[in-house]
Design an enzyme around this catalytic site. Structure first.
Site, PDB file in Angstrom:
ATOM      1  CE1 TYR A  29       5.164  51.708  11.332  1.00 16.33           C
ATOM      2  CE2 TYR A  29       3.971  52.569   9.434  1.00 16.33           C
ATOM      3  CZ  TYR A  29       4.837  52.764  10.489  1.00 16.33           C
ATOM      4  OH  TYR A  29       5.384  54.000  10.716  1.00 16.33           O
ATOM      5  CG  ASN A  80       4.859  51.442  18.891  1.00 13.75           C
ATOM      6  OD1 ASN A  80       5.229  52.601  18.677  1.00 13.75           O
ATOM      7  ND2 ASN A  80       4.726  50.545  17.925  1.00 13.75           N
ATOM      8  CG  HIS A  86       9.967  59.935  16.299  1.00 16.53           C
ATOM      9  ND1 HIS A  86      10.871  58.920  16.544  1.00 16.53           N
ATOM     10  CD2 HIS A  86       8.978  59.378  15.541  1.00 16.53           C
ATOM     11  CE1 HIS A  86      10.443  57.802  15.943  1.00 16.53           C
ATOM     12  NE2 HIS A  86       9.301  58.059  15.339  1.00 16.53           N
ATOM     13  CG  ASP A  93       8.957  65.556  31.493  1.00 15.49           C
ATOM     14  OD1 ASP A  93      10.103  65.102  31.292  1.00 15.49           O
ATOM     15  OD2 ASP A  93       8.687  66.771  31.425  1.00 15.49           O
ATOM     16  CG  HIS A 106       9.705  52.047  17.586  1.00 17.79           C
ATOM     17  ND1 HIS A 106       8.694  52.957  17.724  1.00 17.79           N
ATOM     18  CD2 HIS A 106      10.655  52.388  18.495  1.00 17.79           C
ATOM     19  CE1 HIS A 106       9.014  53.820  18.664  1.00 17.79           C
ATOM     20  NE2 HIS A 106      10.201  53.492  19.149  1.00 17.79           N
ATOM     21  CB  SER A 108       9.055  50.373  11.051  1.00 16.84           C
ATOM     22  OG  SER A 108       9.078  51.558  11.833  1.00 16.84           O
ATOM     23  NE  ARG A 117       9.243  57.466   9.970  1.00 18.15           N
ATOM     24  CZ  ARG A 117       7.939  57.743  10.139  1.00 18.15           C
ATOM     25  NH1 ARG A 117       7.353  57.515  11.284  1.00 18.15           N
ATOM     26  NH2 ARG A 117       7.230  58.242   9.145  1.00 18.15           N
TER      27      ARG A 117
HETATM   28  C1  DQA Z   1       6.364  53.265  14.893  1.00 17.10           C
HETATM   29  C2  DQA Z   1       7.436  54.109  14.223  1.00 17.10           C
HETATM   30  C3  DQA Z   1       7.094  55.590  14.290  1.00 17.10           C
HETATM   31  O1  DQA Z   1       8.106  56.348  13.664  1.00 17.10           O
HETATM   32  C4  DQA Z   1       5.792  55.835  13.579  1.00 17.10           C
HETATM   33  O2  DQA Z   1       5.443  57.213  13.685  1.00 17.10           O
HETATM   34  C5  DQA Z   1       4.692  54.956  14.029  1.00 17.10           C
HETATM   35  C6  DQA Z   1       4.975  53.556  14.339  1.00 17.10           C
HETATM   36  C7  DQA Z   1       6.628  51.756  14.698  1.00 17.10           C
HETATM   37  O3  DQA Z   1       5.990  50.966  15.382  1.00 17.10           O
HETATM   38  O4  DQA Z   1       7.421  51.372  13.828  1.00 17.10           O
HETATM   39  O5  DQA Z   1       3.534  55.362  14.081  1.00 17.10           O
HETATM   40  O6  DQA Z   1       6.369  53.525  16.278  1.00 17.10           O
END
Ligand code: DQA
Length: 151
Positions: A29, A80, A86, A93, A106, A108, A117
């Protein structure tokens, strides 16, 4: 930069645990705090002629209700949802009924991490997904939304 866009209100919505940026694993992150990330997105949005407004919660129902309330208040969404991405069919919805163009972001590269993920239940209600680009991914999302709003 000015685009002359009439529809330029972007709601930037962050879900669970994203307020803790700066304390989360830097390998995935980065090191920006949540406030720093929001400041950066605000500056990027202005440069692109967009107006960013922010919402973050750790409560799924609040996230859903915020989507319910967006009608008439925003023209597009940068989304985000964190881990809710997930598995939250409720957020999916609500995104569908809200009907605004949304880009999933995201920090990451979710596809290069654990298998759970790799699933996104919101993706098919988004016009694009940006992943693994860190904070730059939000700028990519804003550019994509700007294109959409210019159509
Ligand atoms: C995330 C990726 C998700 O899998 C994770 O649970 C997050 C951050 C990302 O910004 O990379 O909390 O959304």
């Amino acid at each position: 930069m000015t685009t002359g866009l009439v529809a330029n209100r972007i709601e930037v919505m962050h879900g669970v645990n994203l307020d803790q940026l700066g304390r989360r694993p830097a390998t995935h992150y980065g090191t920006l705090t949540f406030d720093e990330l929001e400041q950066r997105i605000t500056a990027d949005a202005r440069e692109l002629g967009l107006e960013a407004r922010f919402f973050q919660t750790n409560h799924e129902g609040e996230f859903v209700e915020h989507l319910h309330r967006l009608d008439g208040l925003a023209d597009g969404i940068v989304l985000n949802p964190g881990a809710w991405t997930h598995y939250s069919w409720a957020i999916r919805d609500a995104l569908e009924l809200c009907g605004l163009p949304a880009v999933e972001v995201h920090l990451s590269d979710v596809d290069a991490r654990e298998d759970f993920r790799k699933v996104s239940v919101v993706r098919d209600h988004c016009i694009a997904t940006v992943k693994g680009r860190g904070p730059d991914g939000y700028r990519d999302a804003l550019v994509r939304l700007r294109e959409e709003l210019q159509k």
